[in-house]
Design an enzyme around this catalytic site. Structure first.
Site, PDB file in Angstrom:
ATOM      1  N   ALA A 144       8.569  -3.317   1.820  1.00  0.00           N
ATOM      2  CA  ALA A 144       8.470  -1.860   1.921  1.00  0.00           C
ATOM      3  C   ALA A 144       8.654  -1.374   3.352  1.00  0.00           C
ATOM      4  CB  ALA A 144       7.121  -1.391   1.374  1.00  0.00           C
ATOM      5  N   THR A 145       8.235  -2.168   4.318  1.00  0.00           N
ATOM      6  CA  THR A 145       8.412  -1.756   5.713  1.00  0.00           C
ATOM      7  C   THR A 145       9.892  -1.552   5.998  1.00  0.00           C
ATOM      8  OG1 THR A 145       6.432  -2.952   6.373  1.00  0.00           O
ATOM      9  CG2 THR A 145       8.010  -2.418   8.120  1.00  0.00           C
ATOM     10  N   ASN A 182      -2.491   4.002   0.409  1.00  0.00           N
ATOM     11  CA  ASN A 182      -2.928   2.612   0.341  1.00  0.00           C
ATOM     12  C   ASN A 182      -4.397   2.411   0.696  1.00  0.00           C
ATOM     13  OD1 ASN A 182      -1.383   3.418   2.805  1.00  0.00           O
ATOM     14  ND2 ASN A 182      -2.360   1.601   3.631  1.00  0.00           N
ATOM     15  N   GLN A 214       2.298   1.524  -3.326  1.00  0.00           N
ATOM     16  CA  GLN A 214       1.049   1.360  -4.066  1.00  0.00           C
ATOM     17  C   GLN A 214       1.138   1.927  -5.485  1.00  0.00           C
ATOM     18  OE1 GLN A 214      -1.559  -0.352  -3.029  1.00  0.00           O
ATOM     19  NE2 GLN A 214      -0.987  -0.636  -0.886  1.00  0.00           N
ATOM     20  N   SER A 264       7.478  -2.835  -2.741  1.00  0.00           N
ATOM     21  CA  SER A 264       7.403  -4.187  -2.194  1.00  0.00           C
ATOM     22  C   SER A 264       6.984  -5.182  -3.279  1.00  0.00           C
ATOM     23  CB  SER A 264       6.361  -4.182  -1.073  1.00  0.00           C
ATOM     24  OG  SER A 264       6.670  -5.142  -0.108  1.00  0.00           O
ATOM     25  N   GLY A 265       7.547  -6.392  -3.250  1.00  0.00           N
ATOM     26  CA  GLY A 265       7.259  -7.381  -4.279  1.00  0.00           C
ATOM     27  C   GLY A 265       5.812  -7.833  -4.332  1.00  0.00           C
ATOM     28  N   HIS A 266       5.217  -8.045  -3.144  1.00  0.00           N
ATOM     29  CA  HIS A 266       3.889  -8.679  -3.142  1.00  0.00           C
ATOM     30  C   HIS A 266       2.762  -7.751  -3.576  1.00  0.00           C
ATOM     31  CE1 HIS A 266       2.263  -7.042   0.739  1.00  0.00           C
ATOM     32  NE2 HIS A 266       3.531  -6.772   0.911  1.00  0.00           N
ATOM     33  N   THR A 301      22.502 -12.524   3.845  1.00  0.00           N
ATOM     34  CA  THR A 301      22.486 -13.316   2.614  1.00  0.00           C
ATOM     35  C   THR A 301      21.228 -12.998   1.840  1.00  0.00           C
ATOM     36  OG1 THR A 301      23.753 -15.060   3.654  1.00  0.00           O
ATOM     37  CG2 THR A 301      22.451 -15.681   1.717  1.00  0.00           C
ATOM     38  N   CYS A 348     -15.167  -1.684  13.714  1.00  0.00           N
ATOM     39  CA  CYS A 348     -15.544  -3.054  14.057  1.00  0.00           C
ATOM     40  C   CYS A 348     -14.650  -4.085  13.371  1.00  0.00           C
ATOM     41  CB  CYS A 348     -16.999  -3.310  13.679  1.00  0.00           C
ATOM     42  SG  CYS A 348     -18.152  -2.102  14.340  1.00  0.00           S
TER      43      CYS A 348
HETATM   44  C1  LIG Z   1       1.909   2.354   1.349  1.00  0.00           C
HETATM   45  C2  LIG Z   1       2.487   1.127   1.977  1.00  0.00           C
HETATM   46  N1  LIG Z   1       3.678   1.197   2.583  1.00  0.00           N
HETATM   47  C3  LIG Z   1       4.243   0.130   3.147  1.00  0.00           C
HETATM   48  C4  LIG Z   1       3.621  -1.103   3.159  1.00  0.00           C
HETATM   49  C5  LIG Z   1       4.288  -2.260   3.826  1.00  0.00           C
HETATM   50  O1  LIG Z   1       4.713  -3.198   2.912  1.00  0.00           O
HETATM   51  P1  LIG Z   1       5.303  -4.596   3.374  1.00  0.00           P
HETATM   52  O2  LIG Z   1       4.243  -5.225   4.205  1.00  0.00           O
HETATM   53  O3  LIG Z   1       5.565  -5.309   2.117  1.00  0.00           O
HETATM   54  O4  LIG Z   1       6.512  -4.343   4.186  1.00  0.00           O
HETATM   55  C6  LIG Z   1       2.378  -1.224   2.539  1.00  0.00           C
HETATM   56  C7  LIG Z   1       1.655  -2.513   2.529  1.00  0.00           C
HETATM   57  O5  LIG Z   1       0.765  -2.760   3.301  1.00  0.00           O
HETATM   58  C8  LIG Z   1       1.795  -0.081   1.940  1.00  0.00           C
HETATM   59  O6  LIG Z   1       0.600  -0.147   1.343  1.00  0.00           O
HETATM   60  S1  FES Z   2     -17.715  -4.418  16.834  1.00  0.00           S
HETATM   61 FE1  FES Z   2     -18.500  -2.433  16.486  1.00  0.00          FE
HETATM   62  S2  FES Z   2     -20.666  -2.782  16.713  1.00  0.00           S
HETATM   63 FE2  FES Z   2     -19.849  -4.745  17.017  1.00  0.00          FE
END
Ligand SMILES: Cc1ncc(COP(=O)(O)O)c(C=O)c1O
Ligand code: FES
Lengths: 410, 146
Positions: free
Chosen positions: A73-74, A159, A187, A207-209, A248, A334
């Site tokens: 997708a990227t 997402n 998504q 995206s496939g995954h 390819t 964090c």
């Molecule tokens: C909304 C959205 N766009 C794009 C991507 C990017 O997909 P990919 O990592 O398969 O290129 C993601 C995945 O993280 C996504 O959730």
């Molecule tokens: S990393 Fe945010 S409090 Fe520890």
């Protein structure tokens, strides 16, 4: 039930064993280059690729010639956004006023960053801000369009929070004004019914995954008629994919992508109903057991399988540490390398506390009710443990509004 | 990121959790010093209360923490270390020792800084309440990334 439990399907999904099965022969038996036109190995590979193209097209109501294979997708987003902007630019590279683009601040980085680059390269970008519910409407887009608008890019479903934008409505506005419309449907597709004709989409990435297929393979839908959309290639070379994307082809990956699409077409309806029931159980049970639990984003306009919940006065990374048997993610600062909270949750304008206390749980094809029950108990226990440690929960219970305190910020 | 066993232990069994009273209750208590550092919008708030005896020794300490596991472990550890020390000895505790003890990775150093800050702030509060001079020139680098 096996531990750990996977509840991070918005991040990536397990490849369906049926998909792997379909792919395997293309590594060791049917291993030709699909561009080899003069021998049986090439023909067999091409046949696999073209079947996959039909399977992908059929999932979204498109024609097979409207599918361009990419690495994910990227890449699809980059090709759609940069490719359309460059094709429809109103002034050459190096000048300003090259055209206007509309997108939204809570898009995936794979949309935001290409748009930022185009902004540096002489295009104007309007960054729409959704309301607190995270939904982009057709009215918002209509209000942003200008005489020189050349492209609108709005994701179908978010997402991080799973909210669903009004894609058919936005598409209709764009069609009426003759503006090319791209949607990042990573998504959405495979989880929800999609019809590029009815939904007025010109360009669409996925995206496939994310659909129980392999990683490293994606697709871009490029409308061929009414109207025909043209793109400037971003990767030049042997002229594969009708010149739009050279290189390819990843034959086993593409075959897997097609198989994944076919399974989604078949099973989507029952799957989404099943996952919706599980997600609602998860949300409702957590909300009924504890106070100050907020589901982020619009209440109803959301994906069936994804939820983003903030547990007030509890920090997200410490919460994840308490539920280490559950794989999920958080918008807390964090947990991020940059120590910044999620820009998506910040983008809802509800204050950073929400982001720090958030958990994203995304269910998938193999999620079970038993797992959801386990997650409910584990999260409940961890939140209680952490609230007993939380100075903010004490203040809340004393009736003090923590947003009104002057904190010693760094 | 994998946590060290010590961080996990403090997370699961935090030492000295609590307070000697709510903020309004301890505000005027001369034997209690309170340090609250961080901010909810930064994702971390640490509250340390110390109870000091007539000889200036920290007889008890209690903490509460909203923050990551490393922040919780740092503040839990801090309460263990300052108990039984004089206030001036407690001021000697540097965040680097917390980092070593808990084997914190570089991205979590600021969580230990927060613990050091909370000790100092609590002691300053105690000293102010008791009319003692507060050495404000602590020459401390606020390398806090939040
Ligand atoms: C909304 C959205 N766009 C794009 C991507 C990017 O997909 P990919 O990592 O398969 O290129 C993601 C995945 O993280 C996504 O959730
Ligand atoms: S990393 Fe945010 S409090 Fe520890």
């Amino acid at each position: 039930m096996n531990l750990p439990i996977y509840m991070d399907n918005a991040s990536t999904t397990r490849t369906d064993p049926r998909v792997v099965e379909a792919m395997l022969p293309y590594f060791t038996e049917t291993y030709g280059n699909s561009a080899s036109r003069n021998h049986a190995f090439g023909w067999a590979a091409e046949k696999g690729v073209e079947l996959a193209r039909e399977q992908a097209a059929s999932l979204i109501g498109a024609g097979p010639k409207e599918i361009v294979w990419t690495s994910g997708a990227t890449e699809s987003n980059n090709l759609a956004i940069k490719g359309a902007a460059q094709m429809y630019a109103k002034a050459p590279m190096g000048e300003t006023g090259r055209g206007h683009i509309v997108t939204c601040i809570i898009e995936h980085k794979a949309v935001l960053d290409p748009c930022k680059r185009l902004e540096r390269e002489g295009f104007d970008v309007t960054w729409l801000e959704p309301g607190a519910d995270g939904v982009v409407t057709a009215e918002m887009v209509a209000g942003a369009l200008r005489e020189d608008t050349i492209l609108v890019s709005i994701m179908w479903a978010n997402n991080e929070i799973g909210t669903i934008n009004d894609i058919p409505g936005i598409g209709a506005v764009c069609r009426e004004r003759g503006v090319v419309f791209h949607t990042d449907a990573t998504q959405w597709v495979g989880k929800m019914p999609t019809d590029v004709e009815k939904d007025n989409v010109d360009l669409m990435s996925w995206s496939g995954h994310k659909i129980y297929g392999p990683g490293g393979v994606g697709a871009l839908y490029v409308r061929r008629r009414r109207p025909r959309v043209r793109l400037q290639a971003q990767i030049d070379g042997g002229g594969h994919e009708r010149g739009m994307r050279s290189g390819t082809l990843n034959v086993p990956g593409i075959v897997g992508f097609g198989a994944a699409c076919a399974i989604c077409s078949e099973e989507m309806e029952t799957e989404r109903e099943r996952l919706l029931a599980l997600r609602l159980k998860l949300e409702n049970e957590l909300k009924s057991r504890m106070d100050v639990v907020e589901v982020n984003g619009h209440a109803d306009r959301r994906l069936p399988h994804l939820t983003n919940i903030s547990f007030g006065f509890v920090e997200g990374e410490s919460l994840m540490m308490g539920i280490k048997d559950i794989a999920c993610s958080s918008g807390s600062a964090c947990t991020s390398a940059s120590l910044e909270p999620s820009y998506v949750l910040k983008g809802l304008g509800l204050g950073d506390e929400l982001a720090h206390s958030s958990l994203r749980l995304s269910l998938g094809r193999w999620s079970t009710e038993e797992e959801v029950d386990y997650a409910i108990d584990a999260i409940h226990k961890a939140v209680e443990h952490l609230r007993a440690l939380s100075p903010l929960y004490d203040l809340h219970n004393e009736g003090i509004d923590i947003t009104k305190i002057e904190w010693q910020t760094h | 990121m994998a946590y060290s066993e010590k961080v996990i232990d403090h997370y699961q069994n935090p030492r000295n959790v609590g307070a000697f009273g709510s903020s309004s209750e301890v505000k005027d208590r001369k034997d209690v010093g309170v340090g609250i550092v961080g901010a909810p919008e930064c994702g971390d708030v640490m509250q340390l209360q110390i109870k000091v005896d007539d000889d200036g020794k920290i007889e008890d300490a209690k903490f509460k923490c909203f923050g990551c596991g490393s922040a919780i472990a740092s503040s839990s550890l801090a309460t263990e270390w300052i108990k039984g020390k004089s206030v001036d000895e407690a001021l000697e505790i540097k965040n680097t020792r917390i980092v070593e003890e808990l084997a914190l990775p570089p991205v979590k150093i600021h969580c230990s800084v927060l613990a050091e800050d909370s000790i100092r702030t609590a002691i300053e509060d105690y000293k102010k309440k008791n009319g003692q001079v507060v050495d404000s020139a602590h020459g401390h680098d606020h390398s806090h990334a939040h």
